[in-house]
Design a protein around this motif. Structure first.
Motif: not given
Lengths: 330, 553
Positions: B291, B354-357, B548-550
């Motif tokens: 991310k 946060y919201k990473g992989r 992140p997918i934004q």
């Protein structure tokens, strides 16, 4: 050999007036730090579990400018830190300001012991006896390298620096025996430069002070008066001498004009410097003819001569009874 | 071999590299001692530094081990006070000047900085080699001072002790540090000029990896602060040899002057030690979260803020040293202020997760360990910045614990993490992942067991530099020594398996971590002498990761 859990000290005892105040800030800091550390730990752990690479958690997020978040998490700590700064500064200033009626005790640090002199001439090595409930001011200097006078039970320390007087002010609040440590590295036996502080009830302290134990029958001022003659100070600074030198009567605590137009208060530090390095600060209207006594007069002797000069500034009645320190407060 | 990529185009700034059927990688581009000792290759110089600072790390670590063994008993049964004093001086001097300060910049910085910005080498390759020789020369002086009897001043060289009363080879030791300072300055100059002038086309400042930002900020401090310590050490020599009164009050000097000069260098030096580590952690957190880093500009500018603020907090080392009480207040306030940019970094790293992989490879474990330990180190720094609390814990084990949480818990973790992260590039090999994860865990546990008890000891009042101590405190010293032995195992393991992998490890692919960044995507593992077959042109932002997918609000 191995102590039980009950014998293990986890927290130092409180025995000085500043100790509870320092501990209060300490616990506040422990609280804030624990809260922040645990909070961060929980948040990170949650993220690590929820967003581990094998999880299929939703990873879509709104496109947001980070600025609001950044400002928030900078400002909140800043406010908390400002509070801590002010609190710490107030306690520190208060702890280091000597009380008006503080009993002065003179300390010279040298490799590797503390040489302590009470006003009435009582002398001790390493240890320190003080009355409980009465403010004390240690006036300290070093004969060689930098030391540091540290009393953990009082939560107080201050460096003991060659060439200048520093001071440590406290009031013992609990009778007992507490450690004194040197906490500024000073050479081979630094860790053996320790002793005990004995906080005594005022009457017991007075008895101890008067006993003297053969360590000196004269007060510091009386010894100082003799040194004043031995080193021929009286030849110039005494009454009715032909030499043009400033009179020392009544000088202590007053403002002294210097060559070059400055004024300096004649405190302990000024008197010490004038004895040991006379040419550093020359009084206006006088020639710099006084020799330096650096290396001839020891720090202990300088303190005694200063005690004598101080006694010249006091009204005659108390000066006569100088050896007994003020013990009006019980 | 470099991966085929649309971003590779012939560079307008340099001649295209000569085409060989197979261009040898930098490790095979010449053999023999001579080819290494005369190399101008930033990567080989990085490896030379790696070998030399590893030697110093284990010398300093040996001294620490001896001290911890001594402290098992309150009566000091192992060595005399004189020897103990020499041991902690050796530990401090080697760890500060011969390990921590050079560690990340000269090893990892030298190795990856040019690749990160898309350059073939640093701006002054010969100066780079010279800096290593100067470093070695300084190291020899220090080792000479040690072998011929040692120095008992502590790494702080406080006057008038060091100028008048100290026994031992103070001047030789100080000369070692004086000389090594030039190596630091040369490296810093090189990094500054390289970053300004040698970025690949399209690599503008806000596309730079954050590691480059942190190295840049560090280099500024190095260039500005290091001359001050050189001056200070020269003045010590002048007083000790020639009897010129500078610091000793008996001959007209002022001992406080030394402390001002010393900390004017040594406090910024603390940031020289930690800032590059923060840069490494930024790289690893974002890579293993897949991310883009949260708040790129805030993290980048916070490095510069630390560099600037770090210069105006030196007086917090002197709250009880008889500096003016008003100066104490100003320095206390500024010290609280300098914690803010560090806090910003920690919060941004956390937000990056946060919201990473998130992958848990060894470098990531080190990065997470860094965040935890650095946070504790930073928060305990607030205790010391608070005037009233510092009055109690100054010069006690509380201070020792605090700065080891920053320096060892922070910097050494970051250095080891970075070493594992870029090891495939450095060696072209992969290490044993399970073993590496295991030793990272051992280091974390051993570290906390060693240094956490020292906070309690410090608040109880245990002063630093004591070979003898009151027996009630023994239990905490035993815990600490037990932790140190665990820590020692944790440090010896990577030495073994990394060395093994260098010769026998599995060959590394060009980008084993799927990281963004030119050093991963445009070079082979290990890279060729000139890093890139063709100089890259940068068209993408830094940390171009899938998350992140934004979506727009």
């Amino acid at each position: 050999m191995i102590p039980g859990l009950a014998d293990i000290p986890f927290f130092p005892e409180e025995a000085g007036n500043s100790a509870p105040q320092v501990d209060a800030i300490y616990w506040a800091l422990v609280g804030i730090s624990t809260l922040m550390t645990v909070g961060l730990f929980v948040v990170i752990t949650c993220f690590l579990i929820r967003y581990r690479h094998t999880s299929e958690a939703n990873r879509t997020m709104l496109r947001l400018s980070p600025t609001y978040l950044e400002v928030t998490w900078s400002t909140i700590p800043m406010i908390i830190f400002t509070g801590l700064f002010v609190w710490g500064a107030v306690v520190f200033v208060k702890a280091n300001r000597p009380a008006r009626n503080a009993t002065p005790i003179y300390v010279v640090g040298q490799q590797w012991y503390w040489d302590v002199r009470h006003q009435n001439g009582r002398h001790e090595i390493g240890d320190l006896h003080v009355p409980v409930g009465q403010p004390v001011q240690l006036i300290m200097t070093s004969a060689d390298v930098i030391h540091d006078y540290y009393i953990p039970a009082f939560r107080q320390k201050y460096d003991v620096v060659p060439g200048k007087y520093t001071s440590l002010s406290f009031t013992a609040t609990k009778p007992g025996k507490y450690r004194i440590l040197c906490s500024q590295y000073c050479g081979t036996d630094h860790s053996l430069m320790t002793g005990y502080l004995f906080a005594m009830r005022p009457d017991a302290y007075q008895r101890w002070l008067q006993a003297k134990d053969g360590t000196g029958t004269e007060s510091m001022a009386e010894t100082g008066a003799q040194l004043f003659r031995t080193f021929s100070c009286s030849g110039c600074h005494g009454e009715n001498t032909g030499v043009h030198a400033p009179s020392l009567a009544g000088i202590y605590g007053n403002s002294v004009p210097l060559q070059g137009g400055q004024f300096v208060t004649a405190d302990d530090q000024y008197l010490r410097d004038s004895i040991l390095r006379a040419s550093a600060q020359v009084v206006a209207g006088y020639k710099p003819i006084m020799p330096s006594y650096q290396g001839q007069i020891s720090e202990e002797q300088a303190m005694q001569i200063i005690a004598y000069i101080k006694s010249l500034s006091q009204p005659p009645a108390p000066a006569a009874s100088l050896p007994v320190p003020n013990s009006s407060t019980p | 071999m470099s991966s085929a990529s649309t971003t590779i185009e012939p560079s307008p700034t340099g001649p295209p590299p000569e085409r060989h059927p197979v261009t040898p990688d930098y490790l095979n581009d010449g053999y023999g001692l001579r080819s290494w000792l005369t190399t101008h290759d930033h990567k080989r110089i990085g490896v030379l530094y790696l070998l030399s600072i590893t030697v110093f790390f284990f010398i300093g670590g040996w001294a620490a081990t001896m001290m911890r063994l001594q402290l098992l008993s309150p009566h000091g049964d192992l060595v005399t006070s004189e020897t103990y004093n020499r041991l902690f001086t050796l530990h401090g001097v080697t760890m500060v000047w011969f390990f921590l300060i050079p560690s990340v910049p000269t090893v990892l910085g030298n190795f990856v900085l040019p690749m990160m910005i898309g350059a073939r080498d640093v701006a002054f390759p010969r100066l780079n080699l010279l800096s290593w020789y100067i470093f070695v020369l300084g190291g020899i002086f220090t080792l000479y001072a040690t072998i011929s009897g040692g120095v008992d001043t502590g790494w702080t060289f406080y006057t008038p002790y060091s100028t008048t009363y100290a026994n031992g080879h103070v001047i030789a030791m100080a000369s070692g540090i004086f000389i090594t300072g030039f190596s630091t300055i040369f490296t810093a100059l090189n990094f500054i000029v390289t970053t300004h002038t040698m970025r690949a086309p399209g690599m503008h400042w806000f596309r730079l990896p954050l590691f480059v930002w942190s190295l840049y900020a560090t280099s500024l401090i190095m260039v500005l602060a290091t001359p001050v310590i050189a001056i200070t050490l020269a003045l010590i020599a002048l007083e000790r040899f020639a009897g010129v009164g500078i610091f000793d009050p008996r001959i007209g000097g002022d001992p406080l002057l030394f402390q001002h000069l010393f900390w004017f260098y040594s406090h910024p030096a603390v940031y020289i030690m930690i800032l590059p580590g923060m840069g490494v952690v930024s790289e690893m957190i974002t890579c293993f979260s897949r991310k883009r880093i949260f708040g790129y500009k805030f993290v980048a500018y916070s490095s510069l803020a630390i560099a600037v603020l770090g210069f105006i907090v030196w007086g917090h080392h002197m709250f009880v040293a008889s500096q003016s009480i008003y100066a104490g207040m100003i320095f206390s306030m500024l010290s609280f202020l300098v914690s803010i940019p560090s806090a910003i970094k920690v919060f941004n790293w956390t937000a990056t997760l946060y919201k990473g992989r998130i992958h848990f490879h060894t470098p990531m474990l080190y990065a997470l360990g860094f965040i935890g330990l650095f946070t504790i180190g930073g928060l305990t720094g607030l205790f010391l910045a608070t005037l009233a609390v510092d009055m109690h814990v100054h010069d006690t084990y509380f201070v020792i614990a605090h700065f080891h949480y920053i320096m060892v818990g922070g910097m050494v973790m970051a250095y080891l993490g970075g070493l594992h992260f870029w090891w495939p590039k450095i060696s072209g090999r992969m290490y044993n992942e399970k073993l590496a994860q295991f030793s990272a865990a051992i280091i974390f546990v051993g570290f906390n067991l060693t240094f956490f008890p020292q906070f309690i000891l410090g608040y109880l009042g245990m002063p630093r530099r004591y070979p003898y101590y009151p027996p009630q405190w023994q239990v905490f010293h035993i815990l600490s020594t037990a932790g140190a032995s665990v820590l020692a195992v944790g440090y010896l393991l990577p030495l073994c398996y990394l060395t093994w992998s260098f010769f026998f490890g599995r060959h590394a692919p060009p980008n084993p971590w799927h990281a963004s960044g030119l050093e991963w995507n445009e070079t082979s593992s290990p890279p060729i002498r000139t890093n890139f077959e063709k100089l890259p042109i940068v068209t993408r932002e830094a940390y171009d990761y899938p998350y992140p997918i934004q979506k727009d609000a």
